[in-house]
Design a protein around this motif. Structure first.
Motif, PDB file in Angstrom:
ATOM      1  N   THR A 101      -0.080   5.595   3.715  1.00 39.63           N
ATOM      2  CA  THR A 101       0.774   6.333   2.787  1.00 39.63           C
ATOM      3  C   THR A 101       1.202   7.648   3.421  1.00 39.63           C
ATOM      4  O   THR A 101       0.562   8.154   4.347  1.00 39.63           O
ATOM      5  N   PRO A 114       4.390   2.266   1.971  1.00 41.15           N
ATOM      6  CA  PRO A 114       3.142   2.540   1.260  1.00 41.15           C
ATOM      7  C   PRO A 114       2.591   1.335   0.510  1.00 41.15           C
ATOM      8  O   PRO A 114       1.383   1.267   0.261  1.00 41.15           O
ATOM      9  N   GLU A 115       3.453   0.377   0.155  1.00 41.20           N
ATOM     10  CA  GLU A 115       3.011  -0.789  -0.615  1.00 41.20           C
ATOM     11  C   GLU A 115       2.483  -1.898   0.281  1.00 41.20           C
ATOM     12  O   GLU A 115       1.447  -2.504  -0.004  1.00 41.20           O
ATOM     13  N   VAL A 143      10.587   8.359   3.211  1.00 43.64           N
ATOM     14  CA  VAL A 143       9.159   8.281   3.534  1.00 43.64           C
ATOM     15  C   VAL A 143       8.830   9.273   4.649  1.00 43.64           C
ATOM     16  O   VAL A 143       7.833  10.006   4.578  1.00 43.64           O
TER      17      VAL A 143
END
Length: 296
Positions: A27, A53-54, A64
């Motif tokens: 993340t 992040p997922e 990001v």
């Protein structure tokens, strides 16, 4: 041998490696926290890739990158940001028709690769200096793409780190220097041990060093078990060093590492050789970096 050595920490890379080592940051907060932590351990540069992040996979999303960069810049810890600009070059020939990209193909134009760099203006960004058989895929970076990307980086005022995976890429990088597409004293990074690029051994590192233009700065890294031997060899030959979970997941055989573990270990090794890690400010001065406006 250098007595003052720049230590770069390559924090996460582009591969989906979290399932192999839970310490790999994914993340934006995790990546920024690691950048801050390695600075306190003795690194002066944090090399940054963004991850989704997922999913944990590669991300090219400027938003990001922005969150990572802002978290680092808003901290009270000084660290130079080196942002990758080498994403979007993966070509996997299709099984039914090799003229079409198969599963895993991820291509971007030079403008798309440069977009987060041009928006966020890190002090350094990577510039991969050619194409390469990269495991069972091809990393594509034709000469005209590289020239265009070099122009974009130059116009932004960011210093390019010339990433060379083999000797022919040093030739091409030197041509960019000759053509005036690289400002100031060039900075090279030797990327060793990656299938199927240059070998991770002292003989290859010396060969690549001997082909550099006079006065160039350089560093080297090896992947996997070659990480520490190549870092020490680079220091002994007058170069700088890079470690981190992008390149190696282990502190020693069977012992998973964190980024701080890897930086701590190489700092102890270079200090044992009578050298010291260079501070971020000393690194800026040595590499003649343009600090981004508004950054403390």
């Amino acid at each position: 041998m250098n007595k003052n050595i720049i230590v770069t920490a390559a924090l996460t890379g582009a591969g989906e490696t979290r399932q192999k080592n839970e310490h790999v940051p994914v993340t934006p907060k995790e990546i920024a926290d690691d950048a801050i932590a390695v600075a306190k351990a003795g690194a002066s540069i944090a090399h940054i890739h963004a991850r989704d992040p997922e999913t944990g996979g590669i991300s090219h999303d400027p938003a990001v990158y922005q969150e990572i960069v802002e978290r680092v810049r808003e901290s009270d810890t000084d660290i130079i940001i080196n942002m990758t600009a080498g994403g979007g070059g993966d070509w996997v020939p299709g099984k039914d028709n090799p003229a079409n990209g198969g599963e895993g193909t991820d291509l971007q134009t030079p403008e798309e690769r440069h977009a987060p760099v041009g928006q966020l203006l890190p002090e350094i960004c990577t510039l991969d200096c050619g194409s390469l058989n990269f495991g069972d895929q091809v990393y594509l970076n034709p000469e005209n793409w590289l020239r265009e990307q070099a122009r974009l980086v130059q116009a932004s005022g960011v210093k390019p780190e010339l990433e060379c995976f083999d000797t022919g890429q040093i030739r091409l990088a030197k041509q960019l220097v000759h053509e005036g597409l690289i400002d100031d004293r060039p900075l090279f990074q030797f990327c060793l041990g990656i299938p199927w690029g240059a070998e991770a051994d002292a003989k290859t590192m010396m060969l690549m060093k001997d082909h550099l233009p006079e006065g160039a700065d350089w560093a080297a890294f090896g992947i996997g078990r070659h990480q520490f031997p190549m870092a020490v060899q680079s220091a002994l030959l007058g170069g700088h060093v890079r470690v981190g979970l992008e390149d190696n997941l282990y502190l020693r055989k069977g012992v998973l590492a964190s980024n701080v573990d890897l930086v701590d270990h190489i700092v102890n090794q270079i200090q044992g050789l009578g050298a010291e890690p260079m501070s971020p400010q000393a690194t800026r001065e040595h590499l003649n970096l343009r600090r981004p406006e508004g950054v403390r």
